[in-house]
Design a protein around this motif. Structure first.
Motif, PDB file in Angstrom:
ATOM      1  N   SER A   1      34.192  42.053  47.515  1.00  0.00           N
ATOM      2  CA  SER A   1      32.774  42.015  47.190  1.00  0.00           C
ATOM      3  C   SER A   1      32.072  40.854  47.876  1.00  0.00           C
ATOM      4  O   SER A   1      30.870  40.913  48.153  1.00  0.00           O
ATOM      5  N   SER A   2      32.827  39.776  48.144  1.00  0.00           N
ATOM      6  CA  SER A   2      32.270  38.606  48.821  1.00  0.00           C
ATOM      7  C   SER A   2      33.409  37.827  49.459  1.00  0.00           C
ATOM      8  O   SER A   2      34.588  38.084  49.176  1.00  0.00           O
ATOM      9  N   GLN A   3      33.054  36.876  50.307  1.00  0.00           N
ATOM     10  CA  GLN A   3      34.077  35.928  50.726  1.00  0.00           C
ATOM     11  C   GLN A   3      34.492  35.117  49.492  1.00  0.00           C
ATOM     12  O   GLN A   3      33.805  35.120  48.482  1.00  0.00           O
ATOM     13  N   THR A   4      35.632  34.445  49.565  1.00  0.00           N
ATOM     14  CA  THR A   4      36.242  33.909  48.341  1.00  0.00           C
ATOM     15  C   THR A   4      35.996  32.425  48.090  1.00  0.00           C
ATOM     16  O   THR A   4      36.298  31.945  46.998  1.00  0.00           O
TER      17      THR A   4
ATOM     18  N   ASP B   1      33.569  33.090  42.194  1.00  0.00           N
ATOM     19  CA  ASP B   1      34.444  33.562  41.129  1.00  0.00           C
ATOM     20  C   ASP B   1      34.303  35.073  40.942  1.00  0.00           C
ATOM     21  O   ASP B   1      33.276  35.665  41.289  1.00  0.00           O
ATOM     22  N   ASP B   2      35.334  35.680  40.402  1.00  0.00           N
ATOM     23  CA  ASP B   2      35.293  37.084  39.962  1.00  0.00           C
ATOM     24  C   ASP B   2      34.986  38.065  41.095  1.00  0.00           C
ATOM     25  O   ASP B   2      34.381  39.111  40.862  1.00  0.00           O
TER      26      ASP B   2
ATOM     27  N   LEU C   1      46.428  26.547  49.496  1.00  0.00           N
ATOM     28  CA  LEU C   1      46.324  27.957  49.824  1.00  0.00           C
ATOM     29  C   LEU C   1      45.035  28.531  49.246  1.00  0.00           C
ATOM     30  O   LEU C   1      44.547  28.095  48.195  1.00  0.00           O
ATOM     31  N   ASP C   2      44.477  29.531  49.942  1.00  0.00           N
ATOM     32  CA  ASP C   2      43.318  30.249  49.423  1.00  0.00           C
ATOM     33  C   ASP C   2      43.719  31.053  48.180  1.00  0.00           C
ATOM     34  O   ASP C   2      44.908  31.303  47.945  1.00  0.00           O
ATOM     35  N   PRO C   3      42.716  31.501  47.376  1.00  0.00           N
ATOM     36  CA  PRO C   3      43.031  32.185  46.110  1.00  0.00           C
ATOM     37  C   PRO C   3      43.902  33.422  46.255  1.00  0.00           C
ATOM     38  O   PRO C   3      44.688  33.736  45.354  1.00  0.00           O
ATOM     39  N   THR C   4      43.801  34.143  47.365  1.00  0.00           N
ATOM     40  CA  THR C   4      44.571  35.380  47.515  1.00  0.00           C
ATOM     41  C   THR C   4      45.898  35.175  48.244  1.00  0.00           C
ATOM     42  O   THR C   4      46.643  36.143  48.434  1.00  0.00           O
ATOM     43  N   GLN C   5      46.204  33.952  48.620  1.00  0.00           N
ATOM     44  CA  GLN C   5      47.410  33.692  49.413  1.00  0.00           C
ATOM     45  C   GLN C   5      48.549  33.195  48.532  1.00  0.00           C
ATOM     46  O   GLN C   5      48.334  32.549  47.511  1.00  0.00           O
ATOM     47  N   THR C   6      49.773  33.494  48.943  1.00  0.00           N
ATOM     48  CA  THR C   6      50.983  33.177  48.184  1.00  0.00           C
ATOM     49  C   THR C   6      52.055  32.671  49.142  1.00  0.00           C
ATOM     50  O   THR C   6      51.941  32.845  50.366  1.00  0.00           O
ATOM     51  N   PRO C   7      53.133  32.088  48.613  1.00  0.00           N
ATOM     52  CA  PRO C   7      54.249  31.724  49.500  1.00  0.00           C
ATOM     53  C   PRO C   7      54.804  32.917  50.283  1.00  0.00           C
ATOM     54  O   PRO C   7      55.245  32.766  51.428  1.00  0.00           O
ATOM     55  N   GLU C   8      54.770  34.103  49.695  1.00  0.00           N
ATOM     56  CA  GLU C   8      55.226  35.297  50.408  1.00  0.00           C
ATOM     57  C   GLU C   8      54.321  35.607  51.599  1.00  0.00           C
ATOM     58  O   GLU C   8      54.788  36.062  52.656  1.00  0.00           O
ATOM     59  N   MET C   9      53.012  35.355  51.427  1.00  0.00           N
ATOM     60  CA  MET C   9      52.083  35.559  52.539  1.00  0.00           C
ATOM     61  C   MET C   9      52.339  34.556  53.655  1.00  0.00           C
ATOM     62  O   MET C   9      52.224  34.881  54.846  1.00  0.00           O
ATOM     63  N   VAL C  10      52.697  33.331  53.286  1.00  0.00           N
ATOM     64  CA  VAL C  10      53.001  32.321  54.303  1.00  0.00           C
ATOM     65  C   VAL C  10      54.199  32.760  55.133  1.00  0.00           C
ATOM     66  O   VAL C  10      54.195  32.690  56.369  1.00  0.00           O
TER      67      VAL C  10
END
Length: 288
Positions: free
Chosen positions: A46-49, A53-54, A121-130
């Motif tokens: 819906s928007s950049q992060t 929020d939300d 890390l950005d809100p949508t990023q995880t160690p798995e994404m790294v």
């Protein structure tokens, strides 16, 4: 490519409904530079992060394979494959497939490993994404991490005051992962009051410094990587392309800084796009 009057880029990025980031930055920048952008969308938000929020997030992993299947039936090839935000770890394999199957002979693969900034890390990023991003950068010709993303890719500590030799070590280490050229943005500069972008082409180290402005806007990394990709496709050398990208982003921040616009809006891209049509009249890049 024969019969195609303009250069084409496959852009593996998300689409944010609000905010100047990802595809809403890459498409106008590259189009202004005379390059067709063909999106391979990774997600719809819906928007950049940043500072929001939300926000809604729709993962498009399931659609990326069928899109490329259709491209294959159409016989499409691209002068560059340029990836940015990935919505899931599986998308690293799909972005890699796009590079392997759709990069034209002599084309380039640019990976902007969008993971985070300011040590986090950005809100949508995880160690798995790294870990997934580490696999993808090995298939790239050029990568453009910021200082935070370089640290994550290398499993190194985030050091905002990293030395010149430390930056050279990081550039070499990232190049050893596969890419022939590495660019690190948001790096400390050699001169007080400046910020630096540093690059390595396998032979020489380059830097471009500009005065630091006390402002941060989301999407500037996307703008930088888009101008860099367009410049390389136009035949610029790596230091010239870095110079053009740095000064475009700096101009965008300058054009925005004097207004009381919300941080979440990003830079006033529309005010600065015409500068991309101006001839390059000499750069400020130096070796370091």
């Amino acid at each position: 490519m024969q019969g195609v009057p303009v250069l084409r880029v496959a852009a593996v990025h998300d689409l944010s409904g609000f905010g100047r980031a990802s595809l809403t930055v890459a498409i106008p920048i590259l189009a202004t530079m005379g390059i067709q952008v063909c999106p391979l969308p990774t997600a719809v938000l819906s928007s950049q992060t940043s500072g929001v929020d939300d926000f809604t997030f729709l993962d498009l992993t399931a659609q990326m394979g069928p899109i490329m299947d259709h491209w294959a039936r159409m016989g499409l090839m691209f002068d560059a494959v340029y990836s940015g935000f990935l919505g899931s770890p599986d998308q690293s394999w799909l972005a890699g497939r796009c590079i392997r199957e759709f990069r034209a002979p002599g084309g380039i693969a640019v990976v902007d490993p969008v993971l985070g900034d300011n040590g986090s890390l950005d809100p949508t990023q995880t160690p798995e994404m790294v870990e997934a991003m580490r696999r993808l950068v090995g298939q790239a010709d050029i990568i453009t991490p910021n200082l935070t993303e370089a640290a994550f890719l290398l499993e190194d500590a985030y050091r905002p005051d990293i030395s010149r030799e430390g930056l050279r070590d990081q550039l070499r280490a990232l190049a050893s992962m596969g890419p022939s050229a590495v660019v690190i943005t948001s790096a400390p500069a050699s001169r007080p009051g400046n910020t630096a972008t540093v690059a390595y082409d396998g032979r020489r180290f380059w830097q471009v410094e500009v005065p630091h402005l006390n402002a941060f806007y989301p999407g500037t990394g996307d703008a930088f990587a888009s101008v860099l990709t367009g410049s390389l496709l136009q035949g610029d050398s790596l230091p010239v392309a870095v110079d053009r990208a740095v000064h475009f982003v700096y101009l965008g921040i300058q054009a925005t800084y004097g207004y009381d616009t919300p941080h979440r809006d990003g830079v006033l891209l529309e005010r600065t796009l015409p500068s991309l049509r101006m001839p390059f009249t000499g750069g400020s890049y130096t070796e370091f």
